[in-house]
Write a protein that holds these residues in place. Structure first.
Motif, PDB file in Angstrom:
ATOM      1  N   THR A 103       6.791  -1.480   7.905  1.00  0.00           N
ATOM      2  CA  THR A 103       5.377  -0.767   8.039  1.00  0.00           C
ATOM      3  C   THR A 103       4.988  -0.173   9.356  1.00  0.00           C
ATOM      4  OG1 THR A 103       4.763  -2.456   6.322  1.00  0.00           O
ATOM      5  CG2 THR A 103       3.007  -1.483   7.769  1.00  0.00           C
ATOM      6  N   ASN A 107       3.784   3.726   9.825  1.00  0.00           N
ATOM      7  CA  ASN A 107       2.519   4.116  10.284  1.00  0.00           C
ATOM      8  C   ASN A 107       2.600   5.136  11.432  1.00  0.00           C
ATOM      9  OD1 ASN A 107       0.944   2.703   8.493  1.00  0.00           O
ATOM     10  ND2 ASN A 107       0.905   0.704   9.825  1.00  0.00           N
ATOM     11  N   THR A 134      -4.398   2.165   1.722  1.00  0.00           N
ATOM     12  CA  THR A 134      -3.407   1.018   2.332  1.00  0.00           C
ATOM     13  C   THR A 134      -3.975  -0.349   1.835  1.00  0.00           C
ATOM     14  OG1 THR A 134      -4.368   1.040   4.406  1.00  0.00           O
ATOM     15  CG2 THR A 134      -2.391   2.462   4.166  1.00  0.00           C
ATOM     16  N   ARG A 136      -2.942  -5.109   1.195  1.00  0.00           N
ATOM     17  CA  ARG A 136      -2.074  -6.091   1.263  1.00  0.00           C
ATOM     18  C   ARG A 136      -1.866  -6.771  -0.146  1.00  0.00           C
ATOM     19  NH1 ARG A 136       1.548  -7.928   5.281  1.00  0.00           N
ATOM     20  NH2 ARG A 136       0.823 -10.013   5.252  1.00  0.00           N
ATOM     21  N   ASP A 152       2.948  -5.487   2.334  1.00  0.00           N
ATOM     22  CA  ASP A 152       2.054  -4.361   2.649  1.00  0.00           C
ATOM     23  C   ASP A 152       1.952  -3.451   1.629  1.00  0.00           C
ATOM     24  OD1 ASP A 152       1.183  -5.080   5.222  1.00  0.00           O
ATOM     25  OD2 ASP A 152       3.025  -4.387   6.012  1.00  0.00           O
ATOM     26  N   ILE A 173       5.957  -2.923   0.644  1.00  0.00           N
ATOM     27  CA  ILE A 173       6.685  -3.274   1.827  1.00  0.00           C
ATOM     28  C   ILE A 173       6.593  -4.976   1.901  1.00  0.00           C
ATOM     29  CG2 ILE A 173       7.357  -2.750   4.238  1.00  0.00           C
ATOM     30  CD1 ILE A 173       5.432  -0.040   3.743  1.00  0.00           C
ATOM     31  N   ASP A 175       6.809  -8.317   3.814  1.00  0.00           N
ATOM     32  CA  ASP A 175       6.489  -8.708   5.155  1.00  0.00           C
ATOM     33  C   ASP A 175       7.764  -9.307   5.637  1.00  0.00           C
ATOM     34  OD1 ASP A 175       5.839  -9.558   7.715  1.00  0.00           O
ATOM     35  OD2 ASP A 175       3.583  -9.827   6.929  1.00  0.00           O
ATOM     36  N   THR A 191      11.949  -2.256  -1.231  1.00  0.00           N
ATOM     37  CA  THR A 191      10.831  -1.598  -1.149  1.00  0.00           C
ATOM     38  C   THR A 191      10.712  -0.868  -2.448  1.00  0.00           C
ATOM     39  OG1 THR A 191      11.607  -1.108   0.962  1.00  0.00           O
ATOM     40  CG2 THR A 191       9.787   0.116   0.347  1.00  0.00           C
TER      41      THR A 191
END
Length: 304
Positions: A103, A107, A134, A136, A152, A173, A175, A191
């Protein structure tokens, strides 16, 4: 006789397990905030799901959300130079990030002003602009993983699926810092990319227009349940330039007037007489009763 007794005992055990299973609870919410001139606004979406007995929730085989009538994607945003090839982007990050976290690397790669690209030659410029939101997510992958999997989410504008008015691609993604990611290499290095699409499917009551079809089913062969979702969507903006003639002389324009305006990717839904915008969610299960949930929010004070 022994076989009959054994069969009856197994049937009784299955009935006891079925009776112990609780119901699946689903709830969701929308919030519209940061309403700006030119039609821009931010949408915050949250959802929660759990099984009341603490067991594994029944799998979903259909899930969609109906949006208020009048909220549609503008044609200006349906151009290939605005569509991100999320798979190519993910492959590049996976190859280049080394031992770094996914992540933060993504970014950093997409950092900068999201300027509308003139063409699709630059993957990074296109995906920087096409990142519409974006968030969670907390995934329940029992019995494959005992612990919940936090991840994410990044959402990218992409080429519409067949029959869809528009589509965005979701990149999940995991964590790496959570127990599941730290202890399971497969989870840590997976992913997933899944699509969510808007379909023009107005309801007879006139309340809803688009149907947002959300992904269901196994991911990489693993059946999951989404326990929590928290997403912020800022959308896309374009700056349009209109040139008109302010003064003419000798049969031609001698002075031009340029007017620049910002347009937002979604049109603003009109406010019903009730003063409330309605959203409806449908949850279709493989082995549990289907559910339909409806919520309303006060009509935002959209600025023109």
């Amino acid at each position: 006789m022994k076989k009959v007794v054994a069969a009856l005992a197994m049937l009784a055990l299955l009935c006891a397990v079925a009776a112990a299973q609780g119901e699946v609870v689903q709830d969701f919410s929308f919030q519209i905030k940061d309403v700006k001139s030119g039609g821009r606004f931010t949408v915050i979406f949250n959802s929660h799901s759990y099984e009341t007995s603490g067991g594994i929730p029944a799998p979903l085989n259909e899930n969609y959300i109906r949006l208020p009538k009048g909220a549609v994607v503008r044609k200006e945003f349906k151009k290939k130079q605005y569509y991100c090839d999320a798979k190519k982007l993910v492959d590049q990050v996976r190859m280049d990030k080394g031992s770094g976290r996914f992540t933060p690397y993504m970014n950093n790669l997409l950092r900068g002003k999201p300027t509308p690209p003139k063409n699709a030659k630059s993957l990074i410029k296109t995906c920087r602009y096409a990142r519409i939101g974006t968030g969670r997510v907390l995934v329940d992958a029992r019995p494959y993983a005992a612990d919940p999997i936090p991840a994410d989410l990044m959402m990218f504008w992409t080429k519409p699926e067949k029959g869809a008015a528009a589509t965005f691609r979701i990149v999940g993604i995991p964590d790496e810092r959570g127990p599941s990611g730290a202890n399971n290499k497969t989870i840590r290095e997976t992913t997933p990319l899944i699509n969510a699409s808007f379909y023009n499917d107005p309801t007879p009551d006139g309340l809803y227009g688009y149907k947002l079809v959300l992904p269901t089913g196994p991911i990489n062969g693993i059946q999951i349940s989404v326990a929590e979702v928290h997403v912020t969507t800022t959308g896309l903006t374009l700056r349009k330039k209109k040139v008109t003639c302010a003064k003419r002389g000798h049969g031609k324009c001698v002075k031009k007037k340029v007017k620049k305006t910002n347009i937002f990717w979604f049109t603003q839904p009109p406010c019903p007489a009730s003063g409330q915008l309605s959203f409806q969610a449908f949850y279709g299960y493989e082995s549990a009763p289907d559910q339909t949930k409806t919520i309303t929010i006060p009509c935002p004070k959209f600025k023109r």
